[in-house]
Design a protein around this motif. Structure first.
Motif, PDB file in Angstrom:
ATOM      1  N   TYR A 295       0.838  -1.196   0.000  1.00 30.56           N
ATOM      2  CA  TYR A 295       0.000   0.000   0.000  1.00 30.56           C
ATOM      3  C   TYR A 295       0.878   1.253   0.000  1.00 30.56           C
ATOM      4  CZ  TYR A 295      -3.619  -3.324   1.495  1.00 30.56           C
ATOM      5  OH  TYR A 295      -4.479  -4.387   1.582  1.00 30.56           O
ATOM      6  N   ARG A 296       0.396   2.288  -0.700  1.00 28.22           N
ATOM      7  CA  ARG A 296       1.094   3.569  -0.743  1.00 28.22           C
ATOM      8  C   ARG A 296       0.077   4.694  -0.628  1.00 28.22           C
ATOM      9  NH1 ARG A 296       3.139   5.204  -5.149  1.00 28.22           N
ATOM     10  NH2 ARG A 296       2.139   3.702  -6.556  1.00 28.22           N
ATOM     11  N   VAL A 337      -5.087   6.315  -1.460  1.00 24.95           N
ATOM     12  CA  VAL A 337      -4.264   5.115  -1.266  1.00 24.95           C
ATOM     13  C   VAL A 337      -4.334   4.265  -2.523  1.00 24.95           C
ATOM     14  CG1 VAL A 337      -3.949   3.029   0.114  1.00 24.95           C
ATOM     15  CG2 VAL A 337      -4.647   5.152   1.222  1.00 24.95           C
ATOM     16  N   VAL A 338      -3.199   3.731  -2.959  1.00 30.24           N
ATOM     17  CA  VAL A 338      -3.130   2.813  -4.088  1.00 30.24           C
ATOM     18  C   VAL A 338      -2.457   1.535  -3.596  1.00 30.24           C
ATOM     19  CG1 VAL A 338      -0.905   3.692  -4.908  1.00 30.24           C
ATOM     20  CG2 VAL A 338      -2.440   2.535  -6.504  1.00 30.24           C
ATOM     21  N   VAL A 339      -2.908   0.410  -4.147  1.00 31.02           N
ATOM     22  CA  VAL A 339      -2.379  -0.884  -3.731  1.00 31.02           C
ATOM     23  C   VAL A 339      -1.823  -1.606  -4.952  1.00 31.02           C
ATOM     24  CG1 VAL A 339      -4.641  -2.020  -3.932  1.00 31.02           C
ATOM     25  CG2 VAL A 339      -2.866  -3.039  -2.490  1.00 31.02           C
ATOM     26  N   GLN A 350      -3.494  -5.015 -17.146  1.00 33.00           N
ATOM     27  CA  GLN A 350      -3.628  -3.630 -16.734  1.00 33.00           C
ATOM     28  C   GLN A 350      -4.114  -3.556 -15.295  1.00 33.00           C
ATOM     29  OE1 GLN A 350      -2.655  -1.107 -18.661  1.00 33.00           O
ATOM     30  NE2 GLN A 350      -2.153  -2.530 -20.339  1.00 33.00           N
ATOM     31  N   SER A 351      -3.711  -2.458 -14.611  1.00 33.35           N
ATOM     32  CA  SER A 351      -4.159  -2.253 -13.236  1.00 33.35           C
ATOM     33  C   SER A 351      -5.659  -2.002 -13.214  1.00 33.35           C
ATOM     34  CB  SER A 351      -3.433  -1.068 -12.610  1.00 33.35           C
ATOM     35  OG  SER A 351      -2.051  -1.314 -12.530  1.00 33.35           O
ATOM     36  N   SER A 357      -8.246   3.933  -3.621  1.00 30.65           N
ATOM     37  CA  SER A 357      -9.382   4.306  -2.778  1.00 30.65           C
ATOM     38  C   SER A 357      -9.018   5.537  -1.969  1.00 30.65           C
ATOM     39  CB  SER A 357      -9.771   3.161  -1.829  1.00 30.65           C
ATOM     40  OG  SER A 357     -10.307   2.066  -2.526  1.00 30.65           O
ATOM     41  N   GLY A 358     -10.061   6.166  -1.429  1.00 27.86           N
ATOM     42  CA  GLY A 358      -9.874   7.310  -0.547  1.00 27.86           C
ATOM     43  C   GLY A 358     -10.065   6.901   0.907  1.00 27.86           C
ATOM     44  N   VAL A 359      -9.261   7.507   1.792  1.00 26.65           N
ATOM     45  CA  VAL A 359      -9.322   7.212   3.226  1.00 26.65           C
ATOM     46  C   VAL A 359      -9.478   8.533   3.954  1.00 26.65           C
ATOM     47  CG1 VAL A 359      -8.186   6.146   5.204  1.00 26.65           C
ATOM     48  CG2 VAL A 359      -7.831   5.204   2.906  1.00 26.65           C
TER      49      VAL A 359
END
Length: 782
Positions: A295-296, A337-339, A350-351, A357-359
């Motif tokens: 996660y980033r 956040v991107v995973v 493809q991703s 998502s938003g946190v």
């Protein structure tokens, strides 16, 4: 010549061979040798007989004239395996005696021999080559029944998967040993029944169609058949094996967050707490790099208050606070956040849009403690500030701007109890005079700690330190050092006492010092003088040529360099004494300097001599007493010395039942005849032996102390060796009367009293007889 002919009615492979004989020429009789090569003999394996089965007939041309005997040698004849082949020694017919197995031995090399009746060779040995013809009697065999292989999911058609091999023991140069492969079945049939194919000659399995997906089918089971006779199912023999093909995972499924938004909350000023939990779905193989999530945070946290830690078991993302957040600065955070996976996505994948998502993180306001903006706070004041002086205002701030709270102050640490603080505004006021020379002041700084408490719920407090730098003022007069010294009674150019001063103040309120003698009394300046050495030292010395030995108290006035300067009158005790040539006080001189005259000194010396004499006499007396004590020990045995011993008179001992030994030897004898009539050397142990008595040493008239010890030892040795001396080495029992005594019984005697006996005299015998006197002397009273 020799000939080869087939016999009538002979089987296939049977033949007759005639060996050439000698040839006659005109020049004389001589034998001409010619080589004869026998063609190889082919014999099919696993023949059913009947046995023995004739293979060939060998005849020599000389058998018309002489009798010939035939024999064969080699492996299979006279060498192991023995007796596979045999030959008729007269007819020369060779037989095979049992079925042959090509897989055990494919050929035999024998030699045929022809000899006359005397054993002499008449023909050269002939080589016989027998070849076993292969029959299809062995199935193909796989080394393993189960083979394992793997192939990546999504592989293209024609991708190599694995290799299988079967071995046939039959002749591989013939159809009997030529193996061919084919796939019998595939389980499961998804996506199609024929996902794989096998090379019929090499046994290599390859993919034949696209569509391998580990997430749908992770493993295939294939039945492979191997058939000899070049795969002819009608004539060939077959065998099967199982190939397990595992579909290995590739990262063809990007991780997807289960929600478009996540939320959480965090109390301000807290760290290392999980504030939100992000869940993700990944269809790749669990706990592999293709499945593990990373996660980033790509936006919403520029300072780095948060980080996301991956749970190794669930693959969830735990949003964790790593830097404290402040409600007064940020009431909420909107994170993006991107995973991703640890492994990159496979080519062409493809991703997913659901990988981002938003946190939303809400910050919870809590009551924070007040704080002092300047901590520690330093101020400067001169020492000696009187009580009631306002020094400063030491106030705190409340970080909770959105809470209406008040702050109250109190004193937490004030070592010298010099300060007080206003509990509402934080004003610092002195309650005593500030003294820089106090033990509570370190390096001119006095520290006090104050407490600020708000009225929130729960209440919170903060501390602040106030440092007061005390500027020195000249409030301490100097004192003279040293307080005691000594000097020679006669004036000496180099004689004198170096003096200095000690001042509790600091520069510029200390040296240089001024040393001077007071004008009163006049004898001080008449006998003493002070000369300056430098700013801190001076020398006190004698002014007169001679001064009577003794102890003198010399006053000296010391003045410092403060503004205004302070002075102090100090006393130094000086011992004036006679000195030796080195300028050091002698012992007599030191005593005289202490104020003692010559008579007193002589009296002290006489007392010392008398004390030493008494000690010497006492030591000599102790040595003489010790010598006398050792001499007395030679005359009296320590066991016989009754001094300081505890004597017990009323112990009667145990009764007769306690004596477990034969007492018959101790009874009184009825007569003495048996003693007189006893043979020499035999006697009772309780009677005096009738033998001459031992001779004891005669004591000298005037004994010497050393002779007395020898005399006692010799007497003791003679007594130990004297059998006539009592108690005759026996155990004597005096309280046993025994049976059959020669005297009568005394039990019939009666005690009576006429009443005329006076027992009053018992009262005069002391306390030991008091009870007896009471019993007999007091009869009339009773």
């Amino acid at each position: 010549t020799g000939e080869r002919r087939g016999e009538e009615g002979g089987k296939e492979g049977q033949s007759t061979t005639r060996v050439p004989g000698p040839t006659h020429h005109h020049n004389g009789l001589r034998r001409q040798k010619r080589d004869w090569v026998i063609p190889p003999i082919n014999v099919p394996e696993n023949s059913r007989g009947p046995f023995p089965q004739m293979l060939v007939s060998i005849r020599s041309d000389q058998d018309r004239n002489i009798s010939i005997r035939y024999s064969i040698t080699g492996v299979g004849a006279d060498q192991p395996p023995n007796e596979v082949f045999s030959i008729d020694p007269v007819a020369g017919k060779m037989f095979v005696t049992k079925p042959l197995d090509r897989e055990r031995r494919s050929s035999y090399h024998l030699r045929a021999h022809a000899v006359n009746m005397n054993g002499e060779r008449v023909e050269s040995p002939i080589d016989l080559y027998i070849y076993v013809i292969d029959m299809n009697d062995n199935r193909p065999e796989f080394k393993n029944q189960v083979y394992n292989g793997s192939v990546d999911e999504g592989s293209k058609p024609g991708t190599f998967v694995m290799h299988l091999a079967a071995f046939d023991n039959d002749d591989n140069t013939t159809a009997n040993g030529m193996v061919r492969y084919r796939i019998l079945s595939q389980t499961p049939h998804s996506p199609i029944p024929n996902m794989f194919t096998i090379n019929s000659e090499t046994g290599d399995i390859v993919t034949v169609a696209a569509g391998l997906d580990r997430e749908k089918v992770s493993q295939y089971s294939i039945i492979v058949q191997a058939t000899d006779m070049e795969g002819n199912l009608n004539f060939g023999l077959s065998n099967t094996a199982t190939a397990i093909i595992s579909v290995t995972d590739i990262n063809d499924n990007p991780p997807e967050l289960t929600s478009r938004t996540f939320s959480g909350e965090v109390p301000e000023n807290r760290v290392n707490v999980v504030v939100a939990n992000l869940t993700v779905i990944d269809r790749d193989q669990p706990h592999s790099p293709n499945w593990n999530a990373v996660y980033r945070i790509i936006s919403g946290d520029p300072i780095g208050h948060f980080t996301i830690i991956t749970d190794q078991h669930t693959n969830d993302g735990m949003v964790t606070v790593v830097k404290p957040v402040d409600f007064e600065q940020n009431r909420a955070f909107m994170l993006t956040v991107v995973v991703n996976n640890q492994a990159p996505l496979a080519s062409g994948i493809q991703s997913s849009l659901q990988s981002t998502s938003g946190v939303t993180i809400s910050v919870v306001d809590i009551n924070e403690p007040p704080y002092f903006p300047t901590n520690p706070k330093s101020i400067r004041f001169e020492e000696g500030v009187p009580a009631g002086t306002s020094l400063t205002t030491f106030s705190a701030s409340d970080p909770d701007r959105f809470m209406q709270q008040s702050i109250r102050y109190s004193k937490l640490a004030d070592p010298a109890d010099w300060l007080s603080i206003n509990n509402t505004n934080g004003q610092i006021i002195t309650t005593a005079t500030l003294d820089r020379e106090s033990i509570y002041v370190k390096n001119n700084i006095y520290e006090a700690t104050f407490l600020a408490v708000d009225n929130g719920f729960p209440m919170a407090s903060g501390t602040g330190t106030l440092q007061i730098y005390l500027i020195d003022v000249n409030d301490n007069a100097p004192s003279l050092l040293p307080r005691e010294s000594q000097i020679c009674e006669r004036i000496n150019r180099n004689a004198g006492i170096n003096i200095t001063a000690a001042d509790a103040d600091t520069d510029p309120n200390v040296g240089p010092f001024v040393f001077e003698l007071p004008t009163f009394p006049a004898s001080i300046r008449r006998n003493w003088t002070v000369s300056r050495l430098n700013g801190d030292y001076a020398r006190l010395s004698l002014r007169t040529q001679y001064l009577e030995p003794g102890v003198y108290e010399v006053p000296v006035i010391v003045t410092d360099s403060g503004n205004p300067p302070l002075s102090n009158r100090s006393i130094i005790k000086v011992k004036v004494c006679p000195c030796d040539e080195n300028g050091d006080c002698t012992l007599v001189g030191a005593v005289a300097a202490a104020g003692l005259g010559t008579g007193a000194i002589i009296a002290i010396l006489i007392c010392i001599i008398i004390l030493l004499s008494m000690v010497l006499v006492f030591v000599l007396w102790m040595k003489r007493r010790e010598k006398e004590r050792q001499t007395k020990q030679l005359l009296i045995d320590p066991e016989d010395d009754v001094r300081d011993n505890i004597l017990k008179y009323d112990e009667e001992g145990g009764g007769e039942e306690d004596q477990d030994y034969d007492l018959s030897q101790l009874q009184q004898p009825d007569s003495l005849e048996h003693i007189i009539s006893k043979p020499p050397g035999v006697r009772r142990v309780d009677e005096r032996p009738i033998i001459p008595e031992s001779q004891y040493p005669i004591r000298p008239v005037v004994p010497h102390p050393g002779d007395i010890g020898d005399f006692i030892n010799e007497g003791l040795r003679a007594a130990d060796n004297d059998p006539t001396a009592p108690p005759y080495d026996s155990l004597l029992v005096f309280d046993y009367e025994g049976s059959g005594s020669t005297v009568g019984s005394v039990s019939s005697l009666n005690s009576s009293s006429t009443g005329d006996q006076d027992y009053d005299y018992l009262n005069d015998w002391g306390p030991r007889f008091k009870k007896l006197a009471d019993m007999y002397g007091g009869g009339d009273d009773e």
